[in-house]
Motif scaffolding. Structure first.
Motif, short mmCIF file in Angstrom:
data_model
loop_
_atom_site.label_atom_id
_atom_site.label_comp_id
_atom_site.label_asym_id
_atom_site.label_seq_id
_atom_site.Cartn_x
_atom_site.Cartn_y
_atom_site.Cartn_z
N LYS A 81 16.74 15.51 39.36
CA LYS A 81 17.37 15.42 38.05
C LYS A 81 16.31 15.34 36.96
CE LYS A 81 20.79 14.82 35.13
NZ LYS A 81 21.75 15.92 34.85
N VAL A 82 16.41 16.24 35.98
CA VAL A 82 15.54 16.17 34.81
C VAL A 82 16.15 15.13 33.86
CG1 VAL A 82 14.61 17.42 32.84
CG2 VAL A 82 14.80 18.57 35.06
N MET A 83 15.42 14.03 33.66
CA MET A 83 15.94 12.92 32.87
C MET A 83 15.71 13.13 31.38
SD MET A 83 17.08 11.35 35.43
CE MET A 83 17.73 9.90 34.59
N LYS A 84 14.52 13.66 31.04
CA LYS A 84 14.18 13.81 29.63
C LYS A 84 13.10 14.87 29.48
CE LYS A 84 12.55 11.16 25.62
NZ LYS A 84 12.05 9.83 25.15
N ILE A 85 13.23 15.72 28.47
CA ILE A 85 12.23 16.74 28.19
C ILE A 85 11.50 16.39 26.91
CG2 ILE A 85 11.82 19.18 27.71
CD1 ILE A 85 14.20 19.88 29.38
N ASN A 86 10.18 16.20 27.01
CA ASN A 86 9.34 15.86 25.86
C ASN A 86 8.62 17.10 25.35
OD1 ASN A 86 10.00 13.05 26.33
ND2 ASN A 86 8.53 13.13 28.02
N SER A 87 7.73 16.93 24.41
CA SER A 87 7.04 18.07 23.81
C SER A 87 6.09 18.76 24.78
CB SER A 87 6.28 17.63 22.55
OG SER A 87 5.35 16.61 22.89
N THR A 88 5.39 17.98 25.62
CA THR A 88 4.42 18.56 26.54
C THR A 88 4.73 18.30 28.01
OG1 THR A 88 3.01 16.59 26.41
CG2 THR A 88 2.56 18.39 24.85
N ASP A 89 5.69 17.43 28.29
CA ASP A 89 6.02 17.12 29.68
C ASP A 89 7.50 16.75 29.78
OD1 ASP A 89 6.33 14.42 28.83
OD2 ASP A 89 4.22 14.01 29.23
N VAL A 92 6.14 15.34 34.73
CA VAL A 92 5.72 16.69 35.10
C VAL A 92 5.28 17.43 33.84
CG1 VAL A 92 6.36 18.84 36.24
CG2 VAL A 92 7.43 16.69 36.96
N GLU A 93 4.06 17.98 33.87
CA GLU A 93 3.55 18.71 32.72
C GLU A 93 4.27 20.05 32.58
OE1 GLU A 93 1.36 17.52 30.59
OE2 GLU A 93 1.11 15.66 31.75
N LYS A 94 4.62 20.40 31.37
CA LYS A 94 5.30 21.68 31.14
C LYS A 94 4.40 22.87 31.49
CE LYS A 94 8.62 20.61 27.47
NZ LYS A 94 8.98 20.91 26.06
N SER A 95 3.09 22.68 31.35
CA SER A 95 2.15 23.77 31.63
C SER A 95 2.13 24.14 33.11
CB SER A 95 0.74 23.38 31.18
OG SER A 95 0.32 22.19 31.85
N ASP A 96 2.69 23.27 33.97
CA ASP A 96 2.73 23.54 35.41
C ASP A 96 4.05 24.18 35.86
OD1 ASP A 96 0.22 22.43 35.73
OD2 ASP A 96 1.00 20.42 36.12
N ILE A 97 4.96 24.41 34.90
CA ILE A 97 6.32 24.84 35.26
C ILE A 97 6.54 26.30 34.89
CG2 ILE A 97 8.78 24.44 34.84
CD1 ILE A 97 8.09 21.54 34.19
N VAL A 103 19.33 28.44 33.08
CA VAL A 103 17.93 28.59 33.46
C VAL A 103 17.07 28.55 32.20
CG1 VAL A 103 16.21 30.06 34.57
CG2 VAL A 103 18.55 29.97 35.47
N GLU A 104 16.03 27.74 32.23
CA GLU A 104 15.11 27.65 31.10
C GLU A 104 13.71 27.99 31.57
OE1 GLU A 104 13.60 24.44 27.69
OE2 GLU A 104 15.40 24.05 28.87
N PHE A 105 13.05 28.94 30.90
CA PHE A 105 11.71 29.38 31.27
C PHE A 105 10.66 28.70 30.40
CE2 PHE A 105 14.53 32.72 32.69
CZ PHE A 105 14.04 33.01 33.95
N PHE A 106 9.47 28.53 30.96
CA PHE A 106 8.37 27.87 30.27
C PHE A 106 7.13 28.77 30.28
CE2 PHE A 106 11.27 24.63 31.53
CZ PHE A 106 11.21 23.65 30.55
N ASN A 107 6.09 28.35 29.51
CA ASN A 107 4.79 29.04 29.49
C ASN A 107 4.88 30.47 28.99
OD1 ASN A 107 3.19 26.87 30.51
ND2 ASN A 107 4.05 27.25 32.53
N LYS A 108 5.65 30.69 27.97
CA LYS A 108 5.72 32.04 27.40
C LYS A 108 4.82 32.20 26.18
CE LYS A 108 10.29 33.38 29.01
NZ LYS A 108 11.61 33.90 28.64
#
Length: 280
Positions: free
Chosen positions: A40-48, A62-67, A77-82
């Motif tokens: 479960k994703v509890m909270k999404i912050n600016s960088t993690d 979890v760092e967003k840069s790793d996702i 679906v949400e994509f990261f690192n674009k």
């Protein structure tokens, strides 16, 4: 009446079913290295983001840069690192690396031969690797393991862009293709052989007469015949090369001149030599 309903044993069963259903649904994080995190994703912050694994209570960062992406329990679906910075980092990590996907395989309109998809994948890998100079070709065993860890298979491959597949595999280029083989004509062969001899009399070195003087022109002959047939095949191959930006760098379809069942091997080599990454 309301209280009576709550006290009914079916109410308890109903609540338990709801709880179990809620637990069965989970968010799935796909990381750049191919790992999956279910929970479960509890909270999404600016960088993690804050994450809790399924059936656990400890909260992880979890760092967003790793996702690569998050598939939420709702189906979204949400994509990261674009962003450009992340894209440049991935290009550097993937630089000069190539992976070959299991080839699609159709024979007489049957598509269930998983063994042949892996066999053709391995044969394509061998063709390219023999001529590799700068590029490093990923072993198919590693490619297939990374795809399995990420939940990617032939049934859901269309749900991913080739750029995403490159990121999952950690490569700059990915090769994808389809081999189609169908029975075509039948070639029939027939042959007849004959052998004839003449019983001509002659005198040997000892001065003795060999043969029948009275039947000097007698001929004997033997003949035999046989027939066979060969099944011919029509082979058609499509090969594509994509970059980790999602660009299609090469796409070509070719029908094999040869009519044997294994003609795809020659055609694979023919197409490979025409890609921009052959001998690179």
């Amino acid at each position: 009446m309301y209280s009576t309903f709550r006290e009914h044993p079916f109410y308890l069963i109903f609540c338990l079913l709801l709880i179990n259903t809620a637990h069965a649904q989970s968010d799935v994080i796909l990381k750049i290295n191919g790992d999956e995190m279910k929970g479960k994703v509890m909270k999404i912050n600016s960088t993690d983001l804050q994450f809790v694994y399924q059936n656990e209570t400890v909260e992880y960062t979890v760092e967003k840069s790793d996702i690569v992406k998050i598939t939420f329990a709702s189906g979204r679906v949400e994509f990261f690192n674009k962003d450009a910075k992340s894209a440049n980092l991935k290009l550097e990590d993937h630089h000069n690396k190539v992976a070959i996907l299991p080839f699609g395989y159709i024979k007489d309109q049957e598509t269930s031969n998983a063994t042949m998809t892996k066999k053709i994948q391995q044969e394509t890998y061998t063709i390219f690797k023999k001529q590799a100079n700068i590029l490093k070709f990923q072993d198919p065993t590693t490619t297939n393991a990374l795809l399995a860890k990420s939940g990617v298979n032939n049934n859901n491959l269309e749900g991913y862009t080739m750029g995403e597949i490159c990121n999952i595999l950690g490569v700059e280029y990915v090769i994808q293709g389809l081999v189609s083989i169908e029975k075509s004509t039948v070639t029939n062969y027939s042959n007849t052989t004959s052998k004839s001899t003449t019983n001509k009399a002659y005198v040997d070195k000892k001065g003795q007469i060999v043969g029948d003087l009275w039947n000097d022109n007698k001929r004997t002959s033997n003949s035999s015949s046989y027939s066979s047939s060969t099944q011919n095949y029509a082979t058609n191959i499509t090969m594509n090369v994509y970059s980790d930006k999602g660009d299609n760098l090469f796409s070509k379809e070719h029908a094999s001149f040869w009519q044997t069942q294994d003609a795809y091997k020659i055609t694979l080599s023919f197409l490979a030599k025409r890609t921009p990454i052959y001998k690179k």
